[in-house]
Design a protein around this motif. Structure first.
Motif, short mmCIF file in Angstrom:
data_model
loop_
_atom_site.label_atom_id
_atom_site.label_comp_id
_atom_site.label_asym_id
_atom_site.label_seq_id
_atom_site.Cartn_x
_atom_site.Cartn_y
_atom_site.Cartn_z
N VAL A 41 35.16 -18.21 26.23
CA VAL A 41 35.41 -17.60 24.92
C VAL A 41 34.12 -17.32 24.16
N GLY A 42 33.17 -18.23 24.25
CA GLY A 42 31.95 -18.13 23.45
C GLY A 42 31.99 -19.18 22.35
N ASP A 43 31.21 -18.97 21.31
CA ASP A 43 31.12 -19.95 20.23
C ASP A 43 32.46 -20.20 19.55
N ALA A 44 32.68 -21.46 19.17
CA ALA A 44 33.87 -21.84 18.42
C ALA A 44 33.80 -21.18 17.04
N ASP A 45 34.92 -20.70 16.57
CA ASP A 45 34.99 -20.04 15.28
C ASP A 45 35.15 -21.11 14.19
N PRO A 46 34.23 -21.16 13.24
CA PRO A 46 34.33 -22.16 12.17
C PRO A 46 35.65 -22.09 11.40
N LYS A 47 36.28 -20.91 11.37
CA LYS A 47 37.57 -20.77 10.69
C LYS A 47 38.66 -21.59 11.37
N ASP A 48 38.47 -21.89 12.66
CA ASP A 48 39.47 -22.63 13.42
C ASP A 48 39.24 -24.14 13.40
N LYS A 49 38.20 -24.58 12.70
CA LYS A 49 37.90 -26.00 12.65
C LYS A 49 39.07 -26.74 11.99
N PRO A 50 39.56 -27.79 12.64
CA PRO A 50 40.66 -28.55 12.05
C PRO A 50 40.26 -29.17 10.71
N GLY A 51 41.22 -29.32 9.84
CA GLY A 51 40.98 -29.92 8.54
C GLY A 51 40.72 -31.41 8.63
N MET A 52 40.41 -32.00 7.49
CA MET A 52 40.08 -33.43 7.45
C MET A 52 41.17 -34.31 8.06
N LEU A 53 42.42 -33.96 7.86
CA LEU A 53 43.50 -34.79 8.37
C LEU A 53 43.62 -34.72 9.88
N GLN A 54 43.04 -33.69 10.49
CA GLN A 54 43.08 -33.54 11.94
C GLN A 54 41.75 -33.85 12.61
N ALA A 55 40.77 -34.26 11.84
CA ALA A 55 39.43 -34.48 12.38
C ALA A 55 39.42 -35.49 13.52
N TYR A 56 40.28 -36.49 13.44
CA TYR A 56 40.31 -37.53 14.47
C TYR A 56 41.55 -37.42 15.34
N SER A 57 42.02 -36.20 15.50
CA SER A 57 43.15 -35.93 16.38
C SER A 57 42.61 -35.26 17.64
N ALA A 58 43.47 -35.06 18.61
CA ALA A 58 43.05 -34.38 19.84
C ALA A 58 42.49 -33.00 19.51
N LYS A 59 43.13 -32.30 18.59
CA LYS A 59 42.65 -30.96 18.21
C LYS A 59 41.24 -31.03 17.62
N GLY A 60 41.00 -32.02 16.78
CA GLY A 60 39.68 -32.18 16.18
C GLY A 60 38.61 -32.53 17.20
N TYR A 61 38.93 -33.44 18.12
CA TYR A 61 37.96 -33.82 19.15
C TYR A 61 37.65 -32.63 20.06
N LYS A 62 38.67 -31.85 20.40
CA LYS A 62 38.45 -30.71 21.28
C LYS A 62 37.57 -29.65 20.59
N TRP A 63 37.85 -29.38 19.32
CA TRP A 63 37.06 -28.39 18.61
C TRP A 63 35.60 -28.86 18.53
#
Length: 90
Positions: A41-63
């Motif tokens: 894909v290339g660089d991660a899009d900062p707009k897709d960064k998970p919010g604070m509540l998801q920072a320590y979720s699987a989605k947050g770790y992956k991002w």
């Protein structure tokens, strides 16, 4: 050369997807995920960064794992993915 790299990358990705070709810790899986996303894909899009509540979720770790590779070329990410899998085999 780039076509050869892409062919090797795709073969290694399929190996990892289709079975226990390598033993991978959760940290290793995150590194591979980040390199795979950077290569495809290339660089991660900062707009897709998970919010604070998801920072320590699987989605947050992956991002975060993906974003660590920001600025890396797709070819370099493919080679790093291949190198990581080969190191895990040893």
């Amino acid at each position: 050369m780039a076509a050869d790299l892409a062919t090797r990358f795709n073969a290694v990705v399929e190996e990892v997807r289709n079975g226990p070709a390598v033993e991978a810790s959760d940290d290793d899986k995150l590194v591979l995920y980040g390199l795979f996303k950077q290569a495809t894909v290339g660089d991660a899009d900062p707009k897709d960064k998970p919010g604070m509540l998801q920072a320590y979720s699987a989605k947050g770790y992956k991002w975060s794992a993906w974003n660590k590779n920001k600025g890396m070329s797709k070819d370099d990410a493919m080679q790093a993915y291949i190198d990581k899998v080969e190191a895990m085999r040893a």
